[in-house]
Design a protein around this motif. Structure first.
Motif, PDB file in Angstrom:
ATOM      1  N   ARG A 144      -8.786   5.222  -1.840  1.00 33.61           N
ATOM      2  CA  ARG A 144      -8.120   6.385  -1.261  1.00 33.61           C
ATOM      3  C   ARG A 144      -7.247   7.097  -2.297  1.00 33.61           C
ATOM      4  NH1 ARG A 144      -4.844   5.445   4.127  1.00 33.61           N
ATOM      5  NH2 ARG A 144      -3.169   4.736   2.766  1.00 33.61           N
ATOM      6  N   LEU A 145      -6.514   6.317  -3.070  1.00 29.10           N
ATOM      7  CA  LEU A 145      -5.636   6.923  -4.073  1.00 29.10           C
ATOM      8  C   LEU A 145      -6.440   7.572  -5.199  1.00 29.10           C
ATOM      9  CD1 LEU A 145      -2.843   4.217  -4.202  1.00 29.10           C
ATOM     10  CD2 LEU A 145      -2.652   6.538  -3.305  1.00 29.10           C
ATOM     11  N   GLU A 178       1.136   4.387  -2.731  1.00 32.78           N
ATOM     12  CA  GLU A 178       1.052   5.802  -2.380  1.00 32.78           C
ATOM     13  C   GLU A 178       2.258   6.574  -2.901  1.00 32.78           C
ATOM     14  OE1 GLU A 178      -1.372   5.024   1.835  1.00 32.78           O
ATOM     15  OE2 GLU A 178       0.791   5.457   1.840  1.00 32.78           O
ATOM     16  N   SER A 179       3.447   6.009  -2.730  1.00 27.71           N
ATOM     17  CA  SER A 179       4.662   6.704  -3.141  1.00 27.71           C
ATOM     18  C   SER A 179       4.772   6.819  -4.659  1.00 27.71           C
ATOM     19  CB  SER A 179       5.899   5.988  -2.580  1.00 27.71           C
ATOM     20  OG  SER A 179       5.915   6.041  -1.169  1.00 27.71           O
ATOM     21  N   ALA A 219       2.319   9.419  -5.805  1.00 24.07           N
ATOM     22  CA  ALA A 219       2.818  10.759  -5.524  1.00 24.07           C
ATOM     23  C   ALA A 219       3.861  11.196  -6.552  1.00 24.07           C
ATOM     24  CB  ALA A 219       3.412  10.811  -4.119  1.00 24.07           C
ATOM     25  N   THR A 274      -7.155   0.717  -0.514  1.00 23.44           N
ATOM     26  CA  THR A 274      -6.001   1.374  -1.124  1.00 23.44           C
ATOM     27  C   THR A 274      -6.408   2.108  -2.391  1.00 23.44           C
ATOM     28  OG1 THR A 274      -4.505  -0.347  -0.288  1.00 23.44           O
ATOM     29  CG2 THR A 274      -3.693   1.016  -2.082  1.00 23.44           C
ATOM     30  N   ARG A 308       0.835  -1.201   0.000  1.00 16.42           N
ATOM     31  CA  ARG A 308       0.000   0.000   0.000  1.00 16.42           C
ATOM     32  C   ARG A 308       0.872   1.254   0.000  1.00 16.42           C
ATOM     33  NH1 ARG A 308      -4.746   0.460   4.326  1.00 16.42           N
ATOM     34  NH2 ARG A 308      -5.774  -0.815   2.722  1.00 16.42           N
ATOM     35  N   ALA A 309       1.921   1.256   0.805  1.00 15.58           N
ATOM     36  CA  ALA A 309       2.810   2.415   0.866  1.00 15.58           C
ATOM     37  C   ALA A 309       3.511   2.644  -0.474  1.00 15.58           C
ATOM     38  CB  ALA A 309       3.833   2.226   1.976  1.00 15.58           C
ATOM     39  N   GLU A 339      -7.618  10.861  -4.290  1.00 16.25           N
ATOM     40  CA  GLU A 339      -6.552  11.854  -4.308  1.00 16.25           C
ATOM     41  C   GLU A 339      -6.111  12.211  -5.727  1.00 16.25           C
ATOM     42  OE1 GLU A 339      -3.553  10.067  -1.883  1.00 16.25           O
ATOM     43  OE2 GLU A 339      -4.657  10.391  -0.009  1.00 16.25           O
ATOM     44  N   ARG A 346       5.950   3.552   4.753  1.00 13.55           N
ATOM     45  CA  ARG A 346       6.134   4.669   3.820  1.00 13.55           C
ATOM     46  C   ARG A 346       7.612   5.047   3.678  1.00 13.55           C
ATOM     47  NH1 ARG A 346       2.685   8.413   1.166  1.00 13.55           N
ATOM     48  NH2 ARG A 346       4.058   9.405  -0.363  1.00 13.55           N
TER      49      ARG A 346
END
Length: 262
Positions: free
Chosen positions: A48-49, A23-24, A27, A45, A19-20, A52, A212
């Motif tokens: 949420r992404l 996210e990375s 980003a 997961t 999951r991290a 965003e 993360r």
């Protein structure tokens, strides 16, 4: 590699390091193909992404299934992250234990590489990320299956890098010690003394990092084209000591194991 607008596929993306990593990479501007057998975690997961602003495709995918991995790369991907992993049975385990851990921790990497490497050779670019462990450079007290399969994952990543580097294919191998994930929590909370021994050997060897932190270092390594990610820098010194005097290192590990047993 410029990660912006690349397509990144990640196994085991429903929680923890997976999951991290999602996210990375999001980003950094990547579009994501996420797989996991944990449908609820995977949906959390992805949702949420997506909220965003990330572009996300989520697929129920078992890393031990060739068909599921093929579905994740049915459309061309630029980066494949072999992250899904399991812990093994304490001690030597049985035949079924070895079958399961070899399928997920090693053969899943091979399965994915057989699919993506020919695509990347034809395109002249691509990047494979193997999430292994410091156990693949040192060893894992208490869990033979984990130690052996993580060593094998590191070896396979090295082989990929050597064999296909001239074809424009990069490889990154991630080897952390303790990471704050549900996987680590599960073995720390186990009632089995042998499982607890393995967990204690990890958490007492160094700081327990956030997922993360590991993910951000991994994305930076992919961007920079670096092979080895050591989120716990002390692993480098431990590895150097092992290579310098293997017998002394084994004796030290035996002492460490005895200290954990009290």
């Amino acid at each position: 590699m410029d990660i912006d607008n690349t397509v990144v596929a990640i196994t085991g993306a429903g929680s923890g390091i997976g999951r991290a990593l999602a996210e990375s990479f999001a980003a950094a501007g990547a579009r994501l193909v996420l797989g996991d057998i944990d449908d609820e975690g995977l949906a959390a997961t992805a949702d949420r992404l997506a909220a965003e602003g990330a572009t996300v495709t989520a697929l129920h995918a078992d890393a031990s299934s060739a068909d599921d991995i093929a579905a994740m790369v049915a459309e061309p991907v630029d980066v494949f992250v072999a992250n899904a992993g399991v812990v093994g049975a304490p001690g030597l385990g049985g035949e079924a234990d070895w079958d399961r851990i070899l399928e997920v921790n090693l053969r899943a990497h091979i399965r994915a590489a057989r699919l993506v490497v020919p695509q990347w050779q034809a395109r002249g670019r691509g990047h494979f990320v193997a999430v292994a462990s410091a156990a693949g450079l040192l060893t894992q007290i208490g869990d033979a299956g984990y130690a052996v399969t993580k060593h094998a994952a590191v070896g396979f990543a090295e082989w990929l890098a050597v064999t296909y580097g001239d074809d424009g294919i990069g490889v990154t191998c991630v080897c952390p010690m303790g990471v704050d994930t549900a996987l680590l929590s599960a073995i720390r909370d186990s009632d089995d003394p042998a499982v607890q021994l393995g967990a204690n050997s990890v958490v007492m060897a160094g700081a327990v990092l956030s997922a993360r932190e590991v993910a951000d270092q991994t994305v930076a390594a992919v961007r920079d084209g670096r092979f080895l990610v050591l989120p716990h820098p002390e692993v480098r010194d431990m590895l150097a000591g092992k290579v310098a005097d293997h017998d002394r290192w084994i004796a030290g590990m035996q002492r460490y194991q005895r200290s954990l047993r009290g």
